[in-house]
Motif scaffolding. Sequence first.
Motif, PDB file in Angstrom:
ATOM      1  N   UNK A 299      46.905  50.908  53.743  1.00 40.25           N
ATOM      2  CA  UNK A 299      47.734  50.145  52.800  1.00 40.25           C
ATOM      3  C   UNK A 299      46.889  49.602  51.647  1.00 40.25           C
ATOM      4  N   UNK A 300      47.441  49.723  50.433  1.00 40.42           N
ATOM      5  CA  UNK A 300      46.800  49.161  49.249  1.00 40.42           C
ATOM      6  C   UNK A 300      47.823  48.321  48.487  1.00 40.42           C
ATOM      7  N   UNK A 301      47.383  47.145  48.023  1.00 41.20           N
ATOM      8  CA  UNK A 301      48.295  46.187  47.400  1.00 41.20           C
ATOM      9  C   UNK A 301      48.081  46.019  45.914  1.00 41.20           C
ATOM     10  N   UNK A 302      46.960  46.539  45.359  1.00 40.44           N
ATOM     11  CA  UNK A 302      46.678  46.381  43.941  1.00 40.44           C
ATOM     12  C   UNK A 302      46.081  47.643  43.356  1.00 40.44           C
ATOM     13  N   UNK A 338      37.585  43.096  51.471  1.00 39.46           N
ATOM     14  CA  UNK A 338      39.009  42.775  51.398  1.00 39.46           C
ATOM     15  C   UNK A 338      39.372  42.174  50.047  1.00 39.46           C
ATOM     16  N   UNK A 339      40.315  42.837  49.353  1.00 39.20           N
ATOM     17  CA  UNK A 339      40.856  42.328  48.096  1.00 39.20           C
ATOM     18  C   UNK A 339      42.356  42.609  48.057  1.00 39.20           C
ATOM     19  N   UNK A 340      43.095  41.752  47.349  1.00 39.34           N
ATOM     20  CA  UNK A 340      44.541  41.916  47.221  1.00 39.34           C
ATOM     21  C   UNK A 340      44.966  42.489  45.873  1.00 39.34           C
ATOM     22  N   UNK A 341      44.191  42.220  44.837  1.00 44.86           N
ATOM     23  CA  UNK A 341      44.604  42.645  43.505  1.00 44.86           C
ATOM     24  C   UNK A 341      43.391  42.941  42.644  1.00 44.86           C
ATOM     25  N   UNK A 342      43.598  43.681  41.562  1.00 41.08           N
ATOM     26  CA  UNK A 342      42.518  44.124  40.691  1.00 41.08           C
ATOM     27  C   UNK A 342      43.051  44.195  39.264  1.00 41.08           C
ATOM     28  N   UNK A 343      42.191  43.898  38.293  1.00 37.46           N
ATOM     29  CA  UNK A 343      42.603  43.929  36.891  1.00 37.46           C
ATOM     30  C   UNK A 343      41.382  44.247  36.033  1.00 37.46           C
ATOM     31  N   UNK A 349      35.599  44.654  31.882  1.00 38.52           N
ATOM     32  CA  UNK A 349      35.683  43.488  32.748  1.00 38.52           C
ATOM     33  C   UNK A 349      36.651  43.733  33.878  1.00 38.52           C
ATOM     34  N   UNK A 350      36.212  44.438  34.910  1.00 41.83           N
ATOM     35  CA  UNK A 350      37.052  44.706  36.077  1.00 41.83           C
ATOM     36  C   UNK A 350      36.807  43.628  37.127  1.00 41.83           C
ATOM     37  N   UNK A 351      37.879  42.961  37.541  1.00 46.35           N
ATOM     38  CA  UNK A 351      37.820  41.877  38.506  1.00 46.35           C
ATOM     39  C   UNK A 351      38.748  42.182  39.685  1.00 46.35           C
ATOM     40  N   UNK A 352      38.427  41.615  40.849  1.00 48.89           N
ATOM     41  CA  UNK A 352      39.283  41.716  42.028  1.00 48.89           C
ATOM     42  C   UNK A 352      39.294  40.375  42.735  1.00 48.89           C
TER      43      UNK A 352
END
Length: 364
Positions: A299-302, A338-343, A349-352
């Motif tokens: 499962x992936x959420x972001x 473990x991460x829920x979202x990414x932008x 500037x990639x953040x999670x």
Amino acid sequence: MISMGKTRRMVSAGLCAAALAAALAVPAQAQAAPAPAPAQQRPGWSLKDTGADVRMRGLAAVSRSTAWVAGSKGTVLRTSDGGRRWLNVSPPGAGELELRDIEAFDNRRAVVLAIGEGEASRVFRTEDGGANWTESFRNTDPKAFYDCITFFDSRHGLAMSDPVDGTFRILSTGDGGKSWRVLPSAGMPAALPGEAGFAASGQCLVSAGSKDVWLATGGGATARVLHSADRGLNWTAVESTIPAGDPARGVFALAFRDRDHGIAVGGDYRGDQASPRAVAVSRDGGRSWRQAKTPPPAYRSGVAWLPHSRSAALAVGPSGTDLTVDGGRTWRTVDTGSYDTVDCTPDFGCWASGEKGRVARLEF
């Protein structure tokens, strides 16, 4: 005519994106010869100490230096120095609220969404970096439950609620979130029994360009993606290839790099359940979706497209991060955190963000 300086910057950005995707895609043992490069010299997530322990499902990346995160217990944090220091800029009195989505325009202006039934669903905005907040919307309909927000520009945005009286409800703002109005439901297709959005990553409602917006669903018999080309007035619904049929399964997040090319991620968020078809890809603005040939293993959420790339994207979830370099057809796990979202932002500037205050920036 494009200036030579602009042309050089565009070429440089393209080469940097290609190099980043290639470095992430190559197995660690193959990245250097004759000896492997130290781990810190390879592109990858670098955890930043936020000082928080709550789950951060809301993330707004402004640049490599500036990012906002929002999460449980009414928490909003902001950094302006690449994650070295974080300011707690939480809205006063919001400690009982679940903040699940945040949209930021710079280091001073942001809009944050609190989710939940009835009056738990609210919108707050700030124009001074979080020093002061204004509550600009409070839901008064006990049947509504707002999940996500998105903005086309600094003034025009939408928020979506789970179905009310048989259709998804859409809020609209034209003044940067200062005021909101419910859009007419006449152009919204009927919701399926049990269908809803997932407030898991702030990416169940996303936009590209000045008018196109997409809405991700699950829980019903099929997982669908709804699309509007007129800022939420009229919608069409299309089935994705991601399995649904259960309240825990469906499309959790979307990312469109333009009005045509999109990626949908999801699956079953329960850790003891398999998610064998967790990614779908569209090349026609969401009018059709095809299953990934080699999807992520869980499962992936972001999900987010890498800057200045036409084919590279990252997908994140509780069990890891996956990379595609072919537009979503095949994926490979590149990190197990473990991460829920990414932008991501144009300056790479990639953040999670995710559980227990985890926030990371992609380092090169």
